[in-house]
Design an enzyme around this catalytic site. Sequence first.
Site, short mmCIF file in Angstrom:
data_model
loop_
_atom_site.label_atom_id
_atom_site.label_comp_id
_atom_site.label_asym_id
_atom_site.label_seq_id
_atom_site.Cartn_x
_atom_site.Cartn_y
_atom_site.Cartn_z
CB SER A 1 37.65 6.01 -52.34
OG SER A 1 37.65 6.93 -51.26
CE1 TYR B 1 32.88 4.10 -51.09
CE2 TYR B 1 34.57 5.16 -49.75
CZ TYR B 1 33.86 5.06 -50.94
OH TYR B 1 34.15 5.91 -51.98
#
Length: 262
Positions: free
Chosen positions: A140, A154
């Site tokens: 990501s 995350y």
Amino acid sequence: MSLQNLTSEFVGCRVVVSGGTKGAGQATVKRFIAGGATVVTAARGPVDASAGAHVIATDLSTPDGAARLADAALKRMGGVDVLVHVVGGSSSPGGGFAALTEDHWRAELDLNLMSAVRLDRALLPQMIERRGGAVIHVSSIQRTLPLPESTIAYAAAKAALTTYSKAVSKELGPKGVRVNVVSPGWIYTEASQALVSRIAATTGGDLEAAKDSILQALGGIPIGRPAQPEEVAELIAFLASSRASAIHGAEYVIDGGTVPTV
């Protein structure tokens, strides 16, 4: 490459896609099947077959769950040629670092890092033995643009996944196995649509205003929109294909220009 070749480029190819029943994972499954591949994927609970793939009901955030998917894939297909780690996400609360407990951290790392580590450990040996295969880890852009209010754990897990991927690529390249990373920005999945709807309901605005609020939180997307799941799947398919046979140990960002630096 002609359309005809695209529909046959993965004929005979055995593919595992983690998290292949929703969003970019589901689009990835569909893309490989459209190219002629046999695909095994996983979901946390019983679901209908995803675009013709064989679906294993298992929780990939656990060691047993990863082993269950790997065993099922090897038994069903006899081997795996392409391994795509798409599963990931965040369920941690907002509130910054102090709001995150040990359990929150453990859950984020298990889902976003260790699920890939465990599947690699189970499935890479047979690729090494054959001296052939391709692995794509989906990370990501938050590894470089973490949102401190809500996605610290995350983002940290995805940063670890990207670093892990680079290390594995150095080890496996000489053994005939290619490893690459795809790092998306905002993807307009079902979950994103639901988020937009929740924001609109909360603020009393319309859906476009809700989308704009997300764009502003990201600092803007130069192309003016999030990526579609199919666009991410196309990049993954390219990296898995023979068209990318010299691409190894690389990270490909697909974010519409969100990351503002080189």
